[in-house]
Scaffold this active site. Structure first.
Site, PDB file in Angstrom:
ATOM      1  N   GLY A  12      28.167  31.990 -16.782  1.00  0.00           N
ATOM      2  CA  GLY A  12      28.757  30.749 -16.303  1.00  0.00           C
ATOM      3  C   GLY A  12      30.147  30.526 -16.858  1.00  0.00           C
ATOM      4  O   GLY A  12      30.587  29.383 -17.028  1.00  0.00           O
ATOM      5  N   ASN A  89      25.685  30.400 -21.435  1.00  0.00           N
ATOM      6  CA  ASN A  89      26.240  29.103 -21.075  1.00  0.00           C
ATOM      7  C   ASN A  89      25.791  28.625 -19.697  1.00  0.00           C
ATOM      8  O   ASN A  89      25.757  27.423 -19.452  1.00  0.00           O
ATOM      9  CB  ASN A  89      27.773  29.176 -21.126  1.00  0.00           C
ATOM     10  CG  ASN A  89      28.437  27.996 -20.452  1.00  0.00           C
ATOM     11  OD1 ASN A  89      28.476  26.896 -20.998  1.00  0.00           O
ATOM     12  ND2 ASN A  89      28.951  28.213 -19.247  1.00  0.00           N
ATOM     13  N   TYR A 157      16.219  19.204 -17.613  1.00  0.00           N
ATOM     14  CA  TYR A 157      17.431  19.609 -18.324  1.00  0.00           C
ATOM     15  C   TYR A 157      17.269  19.398 -19.821  1.00  0.00           C
ATOM     16  O   TYR A 157      17.560  20.282 -20.631  1.00  0.00           O
ATOM     17  CB  TYR A 157      18.618  18.809 -17.793  1.00  0.00           C
ATOM     18  CG  TYR A 157      19.926  19.085 -18.502  1.00  0.00           C
ATOM     19  CD1 TYR A 157      20.694  20.187 -18.157  1.00  0.00           C
ATOM     20  CD2 TYR A 157      20.387  18.238 -19.517  1.00  0.00           C
ATOM     21  CE1 TYR A 157      21.903  20.448 -18.802  1.00  0.00           C
ATOM     22  CE2 TYR A 157      21.578  18.484 -20.161  1.00  0.00           C
ATOM     23  CZ  TYR A 157      22.335  19.588 -19.807  1.00  0.00           C
ATOM     24  OH  TYR A 157      23.516  19.842 -20.456  1.00  0.00           O
TER      25      TYR A 157
END
Length: 252
Positions: A12, A89, A157
Site C-alpha cells: 500500500g 501498511n 478495522y
C-alpha cells in the site's frame, strides 16, 4: 542516509501513509518496492523515488491472496537480490454500525488488514532467513487498536488493528533468533484521503485537533520518519514494540 542500499517493500505504498513511508525510506537510501493494487497512483510515487536517485519497482498485489504475495517476494528478489525491510501498511476501513456488519464486510477487512500482514510477514521472513542477514518488519497499526473511536463505527478495522499489535509481539519473539526485528507503528489521525472523507468541514477537523496535545493532525511524513527509525540500525535492540505516533492523543 540511515538505510543506504537497503531493499524495502511497502504494501500500500502508493498513497496516504504508505506514500509517506515510501518517500522517506527512499530519502534514507533504500530501493523501494511498492506492492499495491493501483498501478497509476503507484507510478506517480515511483517517479518521485527515482528523482531521489533510488531504484524502485511496482508489483500489483492483493495482500490477502498468498499467490500474489509470493509473486511480490519473487519479483523483489529477482530485481534486487534480497529483502531487508518489509513495511506492512496496506489496509481498508468500512464504516458500519456493529448491528449492520455483514459477514462479507468482516471477512474483507480482516483478510486485508490482518491476514495480509501474516502472509507478507511470513513470506518476507522466510526470504530473510534464507539470506542469513536478518531484517526489519514494521507493521502499521493504529491508536484504534487499543481504543474505541466514538465518532465512527468500524469494529472490523479496530479488531484488525488490535490483532496487528499482538501479531507483532508474537513474531518478534519467534524471529528474534534470526536477527529479524519486528515492530509496529500506531498512527493517530493523519492527513489522508480517508481522513478527508471524514472531516468534511473545518469544524469537524477541529474536533480531531482539539484532542491532540501537539495541536495538529499528523502528516504521512511523520509516520515515515518513525518507520525509517525502526528500519535503521538505531533500532537494532528494539523488537516487539508498538510506537504510537499520535501527537500525544494517547495521553488522555
Amino acid at each position: 542516509m540511515k538505510l543506504l542500499d537497503k531493499v524495502a517493500i511497502i504494501t500500500g505504498g502508493n498513497k496516504g501513509i504508505g506514500k509517506g513511508i515510501s518517500l522517506r525510506l527512499a530519502e534514507e537510501g533504500s530501493d523501494v518496492v511498492i506492492a499495491a493494487r493501483d498501478k497509476i497512483s503507484a507510478e506517480n510515487v515511483l517517479k518521485e523515488i527515482r528523482k531521489k536517485g533510488r531504484d524502485c519497482l511496482f508489483v500489483k498485489t492483493d495482500v490477502s491472496k498468498k499467490e500474489e504475495v509470493d509473486v511480490m517476494i519473487e519479483a523483489t528478489i529477482k530485481q534486487f537480490g534480497e529483502i531487508d525491510i518489509l513495511v506492512n501498511n496496506a489496509g481498508i476501513v468500512i464504516d458500519r454500525p456493529f448491528l449492520e456488519i455483514t459477514e462479507q464486510i468482516w471477512d474483507r477487512v480482516l483478510n486485508v488488514n490482518l491476514k495480509g500482514y501474516f502472509l507478507c510477514s511470513q513470506a518476507a521472513a522466510k526470504a530473510m532467513v534464507r539470506k542469513k542477514k536478518g531484517g526489519k518488519i514494521i507493521n502499521i497499526t493504529s491508536i484504534q487498536g487499543v481504543r474505541v473511536w466514538t465518532r465512527h463505527f468500524h469494529a472490523p478495522y479496530e479488531v484488525s488493528k488490535a490483532g496487528i499489535i499482538m501479531l507483532t509481539k508474537q513474531i518478534a519473539f519467534e524471529l528474534a533468533p534470526y536477527k529479524i526485528n519486528v515492530n509496529a507503528v500506531g498512527p493517530g489521525p493523519t492527513e489522508t484521503q480517508i481522513l478527508n472523507y471524514i472531516t468534511t468541514s473545518p469544524e469537524k477537523l477541529n474536533e480531531f485537533v482539539k484532542d491532540i496535545p501537539l495541536g495538529r493532525i499528523a502528516k504521512p511524513s511523520d509516520i515515515g520518519a518513525a518507520v525509517a527509525f525502526l528500519a535503521s540500525e538505531d533500532a537494532d535492540y528494539i523488537t516487539g514494540v508498538t510506537l504510537f505516533v499520535d501527537g500525544g492523543r494517547m495521553t488522555h
